[in-house]
Design a protein around this motif. Sequence first.
Motif, short mmCIF file in Angstrom:
data_model
loop_
_atom_site.label_atom_id
_atom_site.label_comp_id
_atom_site.label_asym_id
_atom_site.label_seq_id
_atom_site.Cartn_x
_atom_site.Cartn_y
_atom_site.Cartn_z
N ARG A 474 -1.51 -28.74 -17.81
CA ARG A 474 -0.95 -27.57 -17.13
C ARG A 474 -2.03 -26.80 -16.39
O ARG A 474 -1.82 -26.33 -15.27
CB ARG A 474 -0.26 -26.64 -18.14
N LYS A 477 -2.97 -28.62 -13.15
CA LYS A 477 -1.98 -28.41 -12.10
C LYS A 477 -2.04 -26.98 -11.57
O LYS A 477 -1.91 -26.75 -10.35
CB LYS A 477 -0.59 -28.72 -12.66
N TRP A 478 -2.25 -26.02 -12.45
CA TRP A 478 -2.36 -24.62 -12.04
C TRP A 478 -3.55 -24.42 -11.10
O TRP A 478 -3.44 -23.72 -10.08
CB TRP A 478 -2.50 -23.73 -13.28
N LYS A 480 -4.93 -26.63 -9.13
CA LYS A 480 -4.65 -27.22 -7.82
C LYS A 480 -3.70 -26.33 -7.02
O LYS A 480 -3.87 -26.17 -5.81
CB LYS A 480 -4.05 -28.61 -8.01
N GLU A 481 -2.71 -25.75 -7.70
CA GLU A 481 -1.77 -24.86 -7.02
C GLU A 481 -2.46 -23.62 -6.48
O GLU A 481 -2.09 -23.10 -5.41
CB GLU A 481 -0.64 -24.47 -7.97
N LYS A 482 -3.46 -23.12 -7.22
CA LYS A 482 -4.18 -21.91 -6.81
C LYS A 482 -5.28 -22.21 -5.80
O LYS A 482 -5.96 -21.29 -5.33
CB LYS A 482 -4.79 -21.23 -8.03
N GLY A 483 -5.46 -23.47 -5.47
CA GLY A 483 -6.50 -23.83 -4.50
C GLY A 483 -7.90 -23.80 -5.07
O GLY A 483 -8.88 -23.75 -4.32
N HIS A 485 -11.15 -25.36 -6.52
CA HIS A 485 -11.76 -26.66 -6.38
C HIS A 485 -13.25 -26.56 -6.69
O HIS A 485 -13.82 -25.47 -6.71
CB HIS A 485 -11.57 -27.22 -4.96
N LYS A 493 -6.55 -37.87 -12.15
CA LYS A 493 -5.68 -36.76 -12.50
C LYS A 493 -5.26 -36.85 -13.95
O LYS A 493 -5.17 -37.92 -14.53
CB LYS A 493 -4.43 -36.77 -11.59
#
Length: 494
Positions: A474, A477-478, A480-483, A485, A493
């Motif tokens: 989780r 994924k969070w 990646k959603e928040k950008g 990096h 993954k």
Amino acid sequence: MDLPTIEPESTITDASKTICIIGAGPAGLAALKIILDSSQYRAEQWKPTAFEARGCVGGVWVPAPPTPTDDPPLTPLYDSLTTNLPHPIMAFTSYSFPPSTPLFPHAPVVHKYLEDYADHFHLRQHIKLTTTVDAVERDASRWKVKISTGEILHFDLVLVCNGHYRVPRYPNTPGVAQWLSSGRAKHSAWYRRPHNLGDIVLVVGGGPSGTDISAEMRTAARTVIHSLTGAAREDIGNLKRRGRVSRFGENGEVTFEDGTTETGISYCILATGYEVSFPFLSKDIVHPELPPPAPPLPSELFNSTYSVFPLAKHLFPLQNAFPPTSLAFLGLLVKVAPFPLLEAQARAVVQAFANPATLNPAQEAVDIITRYEELRAEFGDDQLAIMEAWHRFKALEQFDYRDDLCKFAGSELSAIWSGQDGYMKVPQWEKDAYCNKDLLRKAWIKLEESNEAEGWVHGVGKNGPHEWIDLMERLFKWAKEKGIHVEELDKSKL
């Protein structure tokens, strides 16, 4: 606490074997736990004793402030240190961190975990605290071990588990000796907090400590200069990223490999690593110098301060003076998830000690030469560079190594460990989490900054380790959603 009783040699039967473990940090605790798992120990044939110089177990994770009498300090732990690995992949496979533990715990949490590990597996009765191993020598067919009480004891097997974060490694850069002697520079082993070190602070070193310290120094110093090998010049706020230092000059001036200079530096922190050191081993056991180029393999053992060579499976000394399965070095590998790897190494040691014929010196020599040739293809004939890289694994090599160790250990020990037939392979989720550890850590820091971290882990782990796997998935994924990096992020993954 009662100290373990060391039985007089007259009471040791021919079937009994005595085992000396030097150190009760993570490596020593793992070794002791695996020995207690063995059928030989349960049959009262093996008698292990661990010797720990400090007053409690935990090794490098036990805090201690620098003092004038401890040079170098007993530990390099700085006040803000957290793990750089998520604890589900850092933990021993036989014992998880408690439910609700922060994903990247602070050092006191890890120390408490190691204390609890010792209690859970009833290890303390076999540990002698505040007892230093002063000398280890070969005496006929056994090892003669002198300890700080003045006693001289004999053992059939010696496990070297003293860690490799004690003796600071200093660069030979021109001018650095003058900075050190004048008090303008200090190794990061002495660093504890960022305050009162001056307006312009230089941090040398791109490892975890150098990265952490340079980031923390930005909160206290006006300017932080972070020197990393091969780095491009970059200025970000009060951080200046620079390449390798080529000279330490006078009056706080430093020249870098690209010819540029920085002036007015108040203080320098040398986060330049640590030397592999065994002060208790005499030169006739391990020579303190670079080994000769291979092939052929030398018939003696060498410590280059970066690595011990030649070791079968990075554990057993391949030489002619004593049986290779009577002495083992645990925890020399770097750039790995250490605790589970230490368990796997201990299992291999137990197997080899119980069944010496399972170690094939000829095949091990071939494996060593194969690795040597691979590194020589990368570094040419630079013997120092080869030895620097010898115990440093790349990416997923550590997991193949762990699989190989568990296969070598055999089904009996693996069944004790995994509760299943055959041997346990490292699961894919663990590999994926390791490859993405930097992204997970950066995301975790964001959660801490927004006071959301505690909510994320509350209750996680109560119903089993799978909950930690779900949490990391989780969080990935969070992020990646928040950008969020990181540089050079691995593409695998969760």
